[in-house]
Design an enzyme around this catalytic site. Structure first.
Site, PDB file in Angstrom:
ATOM      1  N   ASP A 185      26.249   4.380   2.775  1.00 26.16           N
ATOM      2  CA  ASP A 185      27.559   4.698   2.211  1.00 26.16           C
ATOM      3  C   ASP A 185      27.381   4.943   0.727  1.00 26.16           C
ATOM      4  OD1 ASP A 185      28.947   4.438   4.623  1.00 26.16           O
ATOM      5  OD2 ASP A 185      29.260   2.292   4.332  1.00 26.16           O
ATOM      6  N   ASP A 234      32.339   9.396   7.363  1.00 24.94           N
ATOM      7  CA  ASP A 234      33.512   8.515   7.459  1.00 24.94           C
ATOM      8  C   ASP A 234      34.780   9.245   7.034  1.00 24.94           C
ATOM      9  OD1 ASP A 234      31.811   6.395   8.142  1.00 24.94           O
ATOM     10  OD2 ASP A 234      31.673   5.694   6.065  1.00 24.94           O
TER      11      ASP A 234
END
EC number: 3.4.23.36
Length: 186
Positions: free
Chosen positions: A128, A150
């Site tokens: 991430d 995401d």
């Protein structure tokens, strides 16, 4: 071989899914190469957006990070893989999706594949890298870090829900067969 209109409506959005996978994985490669792990990262828009380098072994918001490796692989790897297969299967088996829904489902497929690649090929977890200031909303000073996959999954999921709600309202506003003698009138 010439594609029919229906075939084009099914295949063209899947190129976007492929683009999502490529963008997501390229961004992760760049972040992995140039941003140090677990630091405050690179400021992009002042303190509002930062590019960071963190790994998430759990699902969204690190849910399931405490599971042992076997359960984590099953719950966060195998189950999503099966769900992804079912989504792709239904994508091709039905003509009921409108174009907006096809594009939304394709985005979800692309984002899902992007994260599954990390889940199975990155031993540290899903990378991430987008870190956004959230001003204390819901108790978050900063939103949990996320990635392109995401963002696309969430955006397309929301778009899909909105399109289903809109579609349902349009269907329910049409007169029933009983009111029109078995014929829809608009």
């Amino acid at each position: 071989m010439k594609l029919t209109r229906i075939q084009k409506e099914k295949w063209i959005p899947l190129f976007a899914a492929g683009l999502v996978v490529v963008l997501d994985q390229c961004a992760k490669l760049l972040v992995g190469a140039y941003v140090p792990t677990n630091t405050s990262g690179v400021r992009v828009l002042g303190d509002f957006v930062r590019i960071v380098h963190v790994y998430n072994v759990g699902a969204a918001f690190s849910i399931g990070h405490q599971l042992n490796q076997v359960l984590r692989t099953l719950v966060l790897g195998i189950v999503p893989l099966i769900i992804m297969f079912l989504i792709v299967f239904s994508y091709f088996r039905t003509d009921a999706f409108c174009p907006v829904q096809r594009w939304a489902v394709s985005g979800i497929i692309g984002g899902g594949i992007g994260n599954l690649i990390d889940r199975f090929l990155r031993p540290n977890g899903v990378l991430d890298f987008i870190d956004v200031k959230f001003f204390g909303i819901f108790g978050f000073e900063r939103w949990p870090a996320f990635n392109i996959a995401d963002a696309v999954i969430m955006t397309c999921g929301l778009l899909l829900i909105i399109s289903f709600i809109k579609q349902e309202k349009e269907i329910s506003s049409q007169p029933s067969c009983n009111e029109t003698g078995g014929v829809f009138r608009t």
